[in-house]
Design an enzyme around this catalytic site. Structure first.
Site, PDB file in Angstrom:
ATOM      1  N   GLY A 186     131.948 -17.598 -55.205  1.00  0.00           N
ATOM      2  CA  GLY A 186     131.831 -18.959 -55.753  1.00  0.00           C
ATOM      3  C   GLY A 186     130.639 -19.088 -56.668  1.00  0.00           C
ATOM      4  O   GLY A 186     129.971 -20.126 -56.713  1.00  0.00           O
TER       5      GLY A 186
ATOM      6  N   SER B  59     130.488 -19.072 -59.987  1.00  0.00           N
ATOM      7  CA  SER B  59     130.692 -19.531 -61.367  1.00  0.00           C
ATOM      8  C   SER B  59     129.980 -20.828 -61.665  1.00  0.00           C
ATOM      9  O   SER B  59     129.695 -21.120 -62.827  1.00  0.00           O
ATOM     10  CB  SER B  59     132.189 -19.689 -61.655  1.00  0.00           C
ATOM     11  OG  SER B  59     132.750 -20.686 -60.823  1.00  0.00           O
ATOM     12  N   ARG B  60     129.716 -21.652 -60.640  1.00  0.00           N
ATOM     13  CA  ARG B  60     129.098 -22.958 -60.901  1.00  0.00           C
ATOM     14  C   ARG B  60     128.400 -23.450 -59.633  1.00  0.00           C
ATOM     15  O   ARG B  60     128.492 -22.824 -58.573  1.00  0.00           O
ATOM     16  CB  ARG B  60     130.161 -23.957 -61.352  1.00  0.00           C
ATOM     17  CG  ARG B  60     131.287 -24.131 -60.358  1.00  0.00           C
ATOM     18  CD  ARG B  60     132.275 -25.206 -60.772  1.00  0.00           C
ATOM     19  NE  ARG B  60     133.062 -25.596 -59.623  1.00  0.00           N
ATOM     20  CZ  ARG B  60     134.382 -25.434 -59.501  1.00  0.00           C
ATOM     21  NH1 ARG B  60     135.064 -24.904 -60.492  1.00  0.00           N
ATOM     22  NH2 ARG B  60     135.009 -25.814 -58.413  1.00  0.00           N
TER      23      ARG B  60
ATOM     24  N   SER C 206     127.955 -26.409 -43.715  1.00  0.00           N
ATOM     25  CA  SER C 206     127.755 -27.772 -44.220  1.00  0.00           C
ATOM     26  C   SER C 206     127.297 -28.636 -43.055  1.00  0.00           C
ATOM     27  O   SER C 206     127.663 -28.375 -41.900  1.00  0.00           O
ATOM     28  CB  SER C 206     129.070 -28.328 -44.764  1.00  0.00           C
ATOM     29  OG  SER C 206     128.958 -29.721 -44.989  1.00  0.00           O
TER      30      SER C 206
ATOM     31  N   TYR D  25     138.018 -29.219 -43.566  1.00  0.00           N
ATOM     32  CA  TYR D  25     136.726 -28.740 -44.083  1.00  0.00           C
ATOM     33  C   TYR D  25     135.686 -28.633 -42.951  1.00  0.00           C
ATOM     34  O   TYR D  25     134.991 -27.615 -42.825  1.00  0.00           O
ATOM     35  CB  TYR D  25     136.262 -29.716 -45.164  1.00  0.00           C
ATOM     36  CG  TYR D  25     135.001 -29.329 -45.894  1.00  0.00           C
ATOM     37  CD1 TYR D  25     135.018 -28.377 -46.908  1.00  0.00           C
ATOM     38  CD2 TYR D  25     133.797 -29.943 -45.592  1.00  0.00           C
ATOM     39  CE1 TYR D  25     133.853 -28.048 -47.593  1.00  0.00           C
ATOM     40  CE2 TYR D  25     132.637 -29.621 -46.274  1.00  0.00           C
ATOM     41  CZ  TYR D  25     132.667 -28.670 -47.273  1.00  0.00           C
ATOM     42  OH  TYR D  25     131.506 -28.345 -47.952  1.00  0.00           O
ATOM     43  N   ALA D  26     135.601 -29.681 -42.124  1.00  0.00           N
ATOM     44  CA  ALA D  26     134.630 -29.670 -41.018  1.00  0.00           C
ATOM     45  C   ALA D  26     134.922 -28.525 -40.056  1.00  0.00           C
ATOM     46  O   ALA D  26     134.001 -27.832 -39.592  1.00  0.00           O
ATOM     47  CB  ALA D  26     134.650 -31.000 -40.281  1.00  0.00           C
ATOM     48  N   ALA D  27     136.218 -28.313 -39.751  1.00  0.00           N
ATOM     49  CA  ALA D  27     136.588 -27.224 -38.838  1.00  0.00           C
ATOM     50  C   ALA D  27     136.205 -25.877 -39.440  1.00  0.00           C
ATOM     51  O   ALA D  27     135.673 -24.995 -38.748  1.00  0.00           O
ATOM     52  CB  ALA D  27     138.092 -27.270 -38.554  1.00  0.00           C
TER      53      ALA D  27
ATOM     54  N   LYS E 208     133.818 -25.231 -41.573  1.00  0.00           N
ATOM     55  CA  LYS E 208     132.360 -25.058 -41.649  1.00  0.00           C
ATOM     56  C   LYS E 208     131.741 -24.875 -40.258  1.00  0.00           C
ATOM     57  O   LYS E 208     130.802 -24.101 -40.082  1.00  0.00           O
ATOM     58  CB  LYS E 208     131.725 -26.246 -42.376  1.00  0.00           C
ATOM     59  CG  LYS E 208     132.164 -26.388 -43.843  1.00  0.00           C
ATOM     60  CD  LYS E 208     131.824 -25.154 -44.667  1.00  0.00           C
ATOM     61  CE  LYS E 208     132.100 -25.334 -46.139  1.00  0.00           C
ATOM     62  NZ  LYS E 208     131.774 -24.137 -46.937  1.00  0.00           N
TER      63      LYS E 208
ATOM     64  N   ILE F 260     124.789 -32.203 -52.156  1.00  0.00           N
ATOM     65  CA  ILE F 260     124.194 -31.492 -53.298  1.00  0.00           C
ATOM     66  C   ILE F 260     124.980 -31.856 -54.560  1.00  0.00           C
ATOM     67  O   ILE F 260     126.220 -31.820 -54.544  1.00  0.00           O
ATOM     68  CB  ILE F 260     124.257 -29.955 -53.087  1.00  0.00           C
ATOM     69  CG1 ILE F 260     123.693 -29.552 -51.707  1.00  0.00           C
ATOM     70  CG2 ILE F 260     123.539 -29.227 -54.226  1.00  0.00           C
ATOM     71  CD1 ILE F 260     122.231 -29.848 -51.458  1.00  0.00           C
TER      72      ILE F 260
HETATM   73  N1  LIG Z   1     127.965 -29.730 -52.903  1.00  0.00           N
HETATM   74  C1  LIG Z   1     127.695 -30.112 -51.670  1.00  0.00           C
HETATM   75  O1  LIG Z   1     127.222 -31.226 -51.435  1.00  0.00           O
HETATM   76  C2  LIG Z   1     127.950 -29.186 -50.519  1.00  0.00           C
HETATM   77  C3  LIG Z   1     127.559 -29.601 -49.235  1.00  0.00           C
HETATM   78  C4  LIG Z   1     127.775 -28.760 -48.164  1.00  0.00           C
HETATM   79  C5  LIG Z   1     128.352 -27.517 -48.343  1.00  0.00           C
HETATM   80  N2  LIG Z   1     128.728 -27.140 -49.593  1.00  0.00           N
HETATM   81  C6  LIG Z   1     129.348 -25.823 -49.725  1.00  0.00           C
HETATM   82  O2  LIG Z   1     128.659 -25.057 -50.686  1.00  0.00           O
HETATM   83  C7  LIG Z   1     129.571 -24.170 -51.339  1.00  0.00           C
HETATM   84  C8  LIG Z   1     129.470 -24.354 -52.839  1.00  0.00           C
HETATM   85  O3  LIG Z   1     129.745 -25.708 -53.145  1.00  0.00           O
HETATM   86  P1  LIG Z   1     129.609 -26.343 -54.610  1.00  0.00           P
HETATM   87  O4  LIG Z   1     129.264 -27.758 -54.406  1.00  0.00           O
HETATM   88  O5  LIG Z   1     128.767 -25.476 -55.462  1.00  0.00           O
HETATM   89  O6  LIG Z   1     131.160 -26.282 -55.062  1.00  0.00           O
HETATM   90  P2  LIG Z   1     131.860 -26.114 -56.480  1.00  0.00           P
HETATM   91  O7  LIG Z   1     133.191 -26.735 -56.323  1.00  0.00           O
HETATM   92  O8  LIG Z   1     130.971 -26.600 -57.583  1.00  0.00           O
HETATM   93  O9  LIG Z   1     132.001 -24.513 -56.641  1.00  0.00           O
HETATM   94  C9  LIG Z   1     132.873 -23.811 -55.792  1.00  0.00           C
HETATM   95  C10 LIG Z   1     132.898 -22.354 -56.161  1.00  0.00           C
HETATM   96  O10 LIG Z   1     133.790 -21.695 -55.256  1.00  0.00           O
HETATM   97  C11 LIG Z   1     134.778 -20.987 -55.995  1.00  0.00           C
HETATM   98  N3  LIG Z   1     136.042 -21.016 -55.285  1.00  0.00           N
HETATM   99  C12 LIG Z   1     136.712 -22.095 -54.807  1.00  0.00           C
HETATM  100  N4  LIG Z   1     137.882 -21.707 -54.267  1.00  0.00           N
HETATM  101  C13 LIG Z   1     137.957 -20.355 -54.420  1.00  0.00           C
HETATM  102  C14 LIG Z   1     138.925 -19.378 -54.091  1.00  0.00           C
HETATM  103  N5  LIG Z   1     140.083 -19.697 -53.529  1.00  0.00           N
HETATM  104  N6  LIG Z   1     138.657 -18.091 -54.419  1.00  0.00           N
HETATM  105  C15 LIG Z   1     137.503 -17.737 -55.028  1.00  0.00           C
HETATM  106  N7  LIG Z   1     136.545 -18.625 -55.353  1.00  0.00           N
HETATM  107  C16 LIG Z   1     136.780 -19.906 -55.068  1.00  0.00           C
HETATM  108  C17 LIG Z   1     134.892 -21.715 -57.328  1.00  0.00           C
HETATM  109  O11 LIG Z   1     135.459 -20.867 -58.305  1.00  0.00           O
HETATM  110  C18 LIG Z   1     133.436 -22.089 -57.578  1.00  0.00           C
HETATM  111  O12 LIG Z   1     132.770 -20.975 -58.130  1.00  0.00           O
HETATM  112  C19 LIG Z   1     130.950 -24.482 -50.765  1.00  0.00           C
HETATM  113  O13 LIG Z   1     131.243 -23.589 -49.711  1.00  0.00           O
HETATM  114  C20 LIG Z   1     130.779 -25.874 -50.224  1.00  0.00           C
HETATM  115  O14 LIG Z   1     131.689 -26.154 -49.183  1.00  0.00           O
HETATM  116  C21 LIG Z   1     128.546 -27.934 -50.685  1.00  0.00           C
END
Ligand SMILES: NC(=O)c1ccc[n+]([C@@H]2O[C@H](COP(=O)([O-])OP(=O)(O)OC[C@H]3O[C@@H](n4cnc5c(N)ncnc54)[C@H](O)[C@@H]3O)[C@@H](O)[C@H]2O)c1
Length: 245
Positions: A12, A14-15, A140, A153-155, A157, A186
């Protein structure tokens, strides 16, 4: 250069949070394999800036038999990883009574089962090489406290936390450390998809008075990946601005 000569796989990447982690690891001297469903738009520029230290893999981690084979192939190609960050994740929100089996399963496949398959392949190799290693999974606060509309999602994490603690016990004898990070809210594409009213309510619950930024999480990931956290394993650390106090 806290990660000099280390090889890291960041899913993940890419962003959002994963991107910040990959950038931070590169700054600290690691060779990074980034993985995501789609390449980041500026991949060529990014690779040029990284001077050969960044490689990219496009894959859908939810395609599980392929993910198992991919994990083995990546370990072989890299000659083993020193760091794995299981960060890729997605949401398919909805109240439990209306949640389809497909939406439940999809989130579990990507957030949990793919993380298990990668941790198993990478961790087994780390243990075999006896060079230590650090596995970090992005849980999370939702996995620790629950959240209406996010049963899947909760399950996923919560299960990542149990997986990390178990792997920590199984791998400790070989010097491989396994920890989880529990971000709160975030700023990223994932949270930008929420409605302004939900976002405002969240902000009111954060004692530090702001949303987190991906760099807040990357700073902890760097600490957990580096030898500075040599005596930490089996932990889940929240990065939430005090939201869950
Ligand atoms: N943003 C928040 O507030 C927050 C809070 C708690 C946990 N998280 C966790 O942090 C992690 C990153 O979150 P984010 O906010 O940067 O999300 P985002 O949506 O900005 O980025 C998600 C990344 O995961 C990759 N991805 C998604 N599905 C995929 C798949 N099937 N195969 C390969 N890659 C895949 C995407 O290509 C992307 O690079 C996640 O696991 C998310 O659950 C985020």
């Amino acid at each position: 250069m806290r990660l000099k000569n280390k090889r890291a796989l960041v899913t993940g990447a890419s962003r959002g949070i994963g991107r910040a982690i990959a950038e931070r690891f590169l700054e600290e001297g690691a060779a990074v394999w980034g993985l995501s469903t789609k390449e980041p738009e500026d991949l060529d520029d990014w690779k040029a800036r990284a001077g050969g230290a960044l490689r990219w893999v496009c894959a859908d981690l939810g395609a599980l038999p392929e993910t198992e084979a991919l994990a083995a192939a990546l370990v072989k190609e890299a000659g083993g990883f020193d760091i794995l960050v299981n960060n890729a994740g997605l949401t398919r929100d909805g109240l439990s009574f209306r949640m389809s089996l497909a939406d439940f399963q999809k989130v579990l496949d990507v957030n949990l089962t793919a993380a298990f398959l990668l941790a198993r392949a990478v961790g087994f190799d780390m243990a075999r090489r006896r060079q230590g290693g650090s596995i970090i999974s992005m849980a999370s606060v939702v996995g620790l406290h629950g959240n209406a509309g996010q049963a899947n999602y909760a399950a996923s994490k919560a299960a990542l936390v149990g997986l990390s603690k178990t792997l920590a016990l199984e791998c400790a004898g070989r010097g491989v450390r396994v920890n989880a990070i529990a971000p709160g809210f975030i700023d990223s594409d994932m949270t930008r998809a929420l409605s302004p009213s939900v976002t405002q309510k969240m902000l009111e619950r954060i004692p530090l008075g702001r949303f987190g930024v991906p760099g807040d999480v990357a700073a902890l990931a760097l600490f957990l990946a580096s030898d500075e956290s040599a005596y930490l394993t089996g932990q889940v650390i929240a990065v939430d601005g005090g939201m869950c106090l």
